[in-house]
Write an enzyme that holds these catalytic residues in place. Structure first.
Site, PDB file in Angstrom:
ATOM      1  N   ASP A   1      -8.310  32.237  -0.088  1.00  0.00           N
ATOM      2  CA  ASP A   1      -7.713  31.932  -1.397  1.00  0.00           C
ATOM      3  C   ASP A   1      -6.795  30.705  -1.295  1.00  0.00           C
ATOM      4  O   ASP A   1      -6.864  29.798  -2.136  1.00  0.00           O
ATOM      5  CB  ASP A   1      -6.934  33.160  -1.893  1.00  0.00           C
ATOM      6  CG  ASP A   1      -6.242  32.906  -3.212  1.00  0.00           C
ATOM      7  OD1 ASP A   1      -6.945  32.808  -4.235  1.00  0.00           O
ATOM      8  OD2 ASP A   1      -5.006  32.781  -3.219  1.00  0.00           O
TER       9      ASP A   1
ATOM     10  N   LYS B   1      -7.297  26.897  -3.096  1.00  0.00           N
ATOM     11  CA  LYS B   1      -6.261  26.199  -3.871  1.00  0.00           C
ATOM     12  C   LYS B   1      -5.946  24.840  -3.247  1.00  0.00           C
ATOM     13  O   LYS B   1      -5.698  23.858  -3.952  1.00  0.00           O
ATOM     14  CB  LYS B   1      -5.003  27.074  -3.946  1.00  0.00           C
ATOM     15  CG  LYS B   1      -5.223  28.330  -4.799  1.00  0.00           C
ATOM     16  CD  LYS B   1      -4.132  29.355  -4.561  1.00  0.00           C
ATOM     17  CE  LYS B   1      -4.296  30.582  -5.424  1.00  0.00           C
ATOM     18  NZ  LYS B   1      -3.483  31.718  -4.962  1.00  0.00           N
TER      19      LYS B   1
END
Ligand code: HSE
Length: 328
Positions: free
Chosen positions: A207, A211
């Site tokens: 994750d 980003k």
């Protein structure tokens, strides 16, 4: 401004609740969840919508697909907040393209499509003369994209470092402060609703890497992909490692960093002094931007949450209305 809201999970509900509560001049004319849709060009009553969703698990009726809805409904901007698919980005990439092809603005919190197809989607939006904004994909409520675009306009961004995953930060904080085991802390993080549906995305650093790719491509347009990120998660970290760091006045944080001049694109657990600005507690995110003129700027805030993420979505919508397209 009329919006079509695709996704009525935590983020979608936050957007709907804030639109109902605050006088923002935003009307929801179409909604879809995973099994149903509803549409009303005059505006959907949000309290009725949320009550129906709570009672039946559905926002409306079956029989109309999301793509049909996006082709038919009357809206100025699509708000795409359906669950992310980090492997293919679908079906969200398709939804976003459908709206852009109709010359509708798009605002999304969906990381998969922007990480995987950001360049193509930005080009399509530009070709169609509409906006594609995705503040909510990185660091939740922290307005990093707005800052990069406006406040830091004209600066060269030399590097970015930060904590981009609240779940890992929560786990590391709880392990260090309360002596919880990794499994106990992960369980708590899941119960708080911050973790991804598949928490391996959080704890293996995927994750945060997604980003980082979104940020890197936005800043440098360098075509980075997930495969370019050197990645180590926190899933193998022991309580002993945290204790040893503690003995030296340090702690461990999962740091995402992008330093183009050194060809670094990395997510890894790092030992850092406890008084370092990036040592934030719990589910907070923190991000340092190193620039040529402004030098270092560190932002700290909530990286997830229903209303917190809605803040980023609404900021993008109002930006579009106020600056991009005064007709909306
Ligand atoms: N699972 C993510 C996190 C949610 O913990 O930061 C916000 O992107």
């Amino acid at each position: 401004m009329k919006i079509a809201l695709i996704g009525l999970g935590s983020v979608g509900r936050g957007v709907a609740e804030m639109v109902a509560k605050k006088d923002l001049g935003i009307t929801i004319t179409a909604v879809a969840d995973s099994t149903s849709v509803c549409m009303d060009a005059d505006g959907i009553d949000i309290h009725t919508l949320l009550a129906r969703k709570k009672k039946s698990g559905r926002c409306g009726d079956e029989g109309v697909s999301v793509t049909e809805l996006l082709k038919k409904a009357d809206y100025d901007a699509l708000v795409e907040v359906s669950p992310t698919n980090a492997l293919t980005g679908e079906p969200s990439i398709g939804y976003i393209k459908t709206a852009l092809n109709r010359k509708k603005h798009v605002v999304t919190s969906n990381k998969g499509p922007i990480c995987l197809a950001g360049k193509e989607l930005r080009a399509l939006a530009q070709k169609k003369g509409v906006a594609l904004r995705y503040e909510a994909t990185v660091a939740g409520a922290i307005p990093v994209m707005h800052l990069l675009e406006h406040g830091l306009a004209g600066n060269e961004i030399l590097a970015i470092y930060g904590i981009l995953n609240g779940t890992c930060n929560y786990i590391l904080t709880r392990m260090a402060d309360e002596g919880l085991t990794y499994d106990q802390a992960l369980l708590e993080a899941r119960e708080l609703g911050y973790a991804e549906a598949d928490p391996t995305y959080d704890v293996q650093g995927i994750d945060a890497a997604i980003k980082l790719v979104i940020l890197a491509n936005t800043i440098w347009g360098n075509g980075a992909t997930l495969d370019d990120v050197e990645r180590t998660g926190i899933d193998l970290l022991t309580a002993d490692a945290l204790r040893l760091a503690e003995e030296d006045g340090c702690t461990i944080r999962l740091i995402a960093e992008a330093i183009p001049r050194k060809h670094i694109l990395r997510v890894s657990p790092r030992i850092i002094p406890k008084n370092h600005p990036l040592v934030v507690e719990g589910t907070l995110n923190a991000l340092t931007l190193e620039t040529d003129m402004a030098k270092e700027i560190t932002l700290i805030g909530r990286g997830a949450g229903s209303v917190e993420t809605a803040s980023a979505i609404i900021g993008d919508l109002l930006y579009i209305r106020n600056h991009y397209d005064k007709r909306a």
